[in-house]
Design an enzyme around this catalytic site. Structure first.
Site, mmCIF file in Angstrom:
data_model
loop_
_atom_site.group_PDB
_atom_site.id
_atom_site.type_symbol
_atom_site.label_atom_id
_atom_site.label_comp_id
_atom_site.label_asym_id
_atom_site.label_seq_id
_atom_site.Cartn_x
_atom_site.Cartn_y
_atom_site.Cartn_z
ATOM 1 C CE LYS A 149 30.250 88.349 -8.982
ATOM 2 N NZ LYS A 149 28.789 88.628 -8.958
ATOM 3 C CG ASP A 184 27.755 86.043 -13.943
ATOM 4 O OD1 ASP A 184 27.652 84.891 -14.446
ATOM 5 O OD2 ASP A 184 27.508 87.078 -14.585
#
Length: 297
Positions: A165, A183
């Protein structure tokens, strides 16, 4: 938008108004707003069309979408992204000016006294673990990459505290290389929209990535995350003020009354400051409000 598109089921979908306060469906009451889609199977082609239309609509709703972390270079972005775990971007943005003023380069932060860094990072929460991560990644940058943030996924994920991420945030926004940032907001929304039923971030990334051209991935991430923060909240989504309600299979999970939903809007949609102290001028020109510095107000 003014036009009428097919959603792949043969039915026409209402054109969508850009003002979320006016996009809550008919005026006859909250129960007569856009209905949830039937649970009948949606073909892959129809899914692709619906997903891409949602992204087009979000691009018009948030034409100024951008990373909500303040940064001036790749080093600042990777550090800020690591610090953003389990806290808000706003809190990070209020904290990093002091950090980067004292430690402007990887070499500086690599040689820092951990106790001094901890004191600066205390407002971000988990400050001891985050101090270890940012000092550790700085040392790795100095020792393994000549003090420069690498521009490849396989190198970024080797840095302490950096996962996929974080790596995609850095690649997409510091290097212009497309990536999908999965996320918590992204995970929640793509499942609400029935783009995928996957629950693991890497599988969500693959499933959603297959619906869009690679060149769209970074902006798609911004659009989805912005919508999750401003309108499609985790606990009380503002369904009655959602501009893409006619395209949402989960319409009705949140507040459908337009007036009540309008009160749930956050950040610039609700007239409140955004996440960045130093946002792009395009955001300010569109009515966005810069966040206050740490300790102000």
């Amino acid at each position: 938008m003014g036009e009428q598109d097919s959603d792949g089921s043969g039915k026409k979908v209402k054109s969508i108004k850009k003002d979320p306060a006016k996009a809550a469906g008919p005026k006859t009451g909250p129960k007569t707003g856009p209905k949830a889609r039937p649970k009948s199977a949606e073909s892959h082609t129809a899914l692709v069309r619906r997903a891409r239309r949602i992204n087009r609509e979000l691009a018009e709703i948030y034409p100024y979408a951008h990373p909500e972390l303040d940064f001036e270079n790749p080093f600042q972005l990777v550090v800020a992204t690591v610090l953003s775990a389990q806290t808000t971007d706003l809190r990070v943005n209020q904290t990093t000016p002091a950090l980067f003023a004292k430690y402007p380069t990887p070499e500086d932060l690599a040689a820092a006294d951990p106790a001094e860094v901890e004191e600066i990072l205390r407002p971000c929460g988990f400050f001891r673990a985050k101090t270890r991560s940012v000092i550790g990644l700085s040392k790795a940058l100095v020792e393994d990459f000549g003090g420069e943030v690498p521009g490849k996924l396989e190198d970024l994920v080797k840095l302490p505290g950096v996962g996929r991420k974080t790596a995609f945030v850095v690649l997409g926004n510091a290097f212009g290389r497309p990536g999908i940032t999965v996320d918590t907001h992204f995970q929640r929304l793509v499942r609400r929209w029935k783009w995928t039923e996957e629950t693991e971030p890497d599988k969500i990334e693959a499933a959603v990535g297959a619906l869009f051209p690679k060149k769209d991935w970074t902006d798609l991430s911004h659009h989805v995350i912005w919508h999750g923060r401003r309108i499609c909240h985790a606990r009380k989504p503002a369904c009655g003020a959602c501009p893409i309600a006619p395209l949402c299979p989960s319409y009705g999970e949140g507040e459908t009354d337009p007036e009540k939903a309008r009160k749930l809007l956050k950040y610039e949609k609700g007239g409140f400051p955004g996440q960045r102290l130093n946002p792009p001028q395009s955001y300010l020109d569109a009515g966005g409000i810069a966040a206050p510095p740490l300790g102000a107000g």
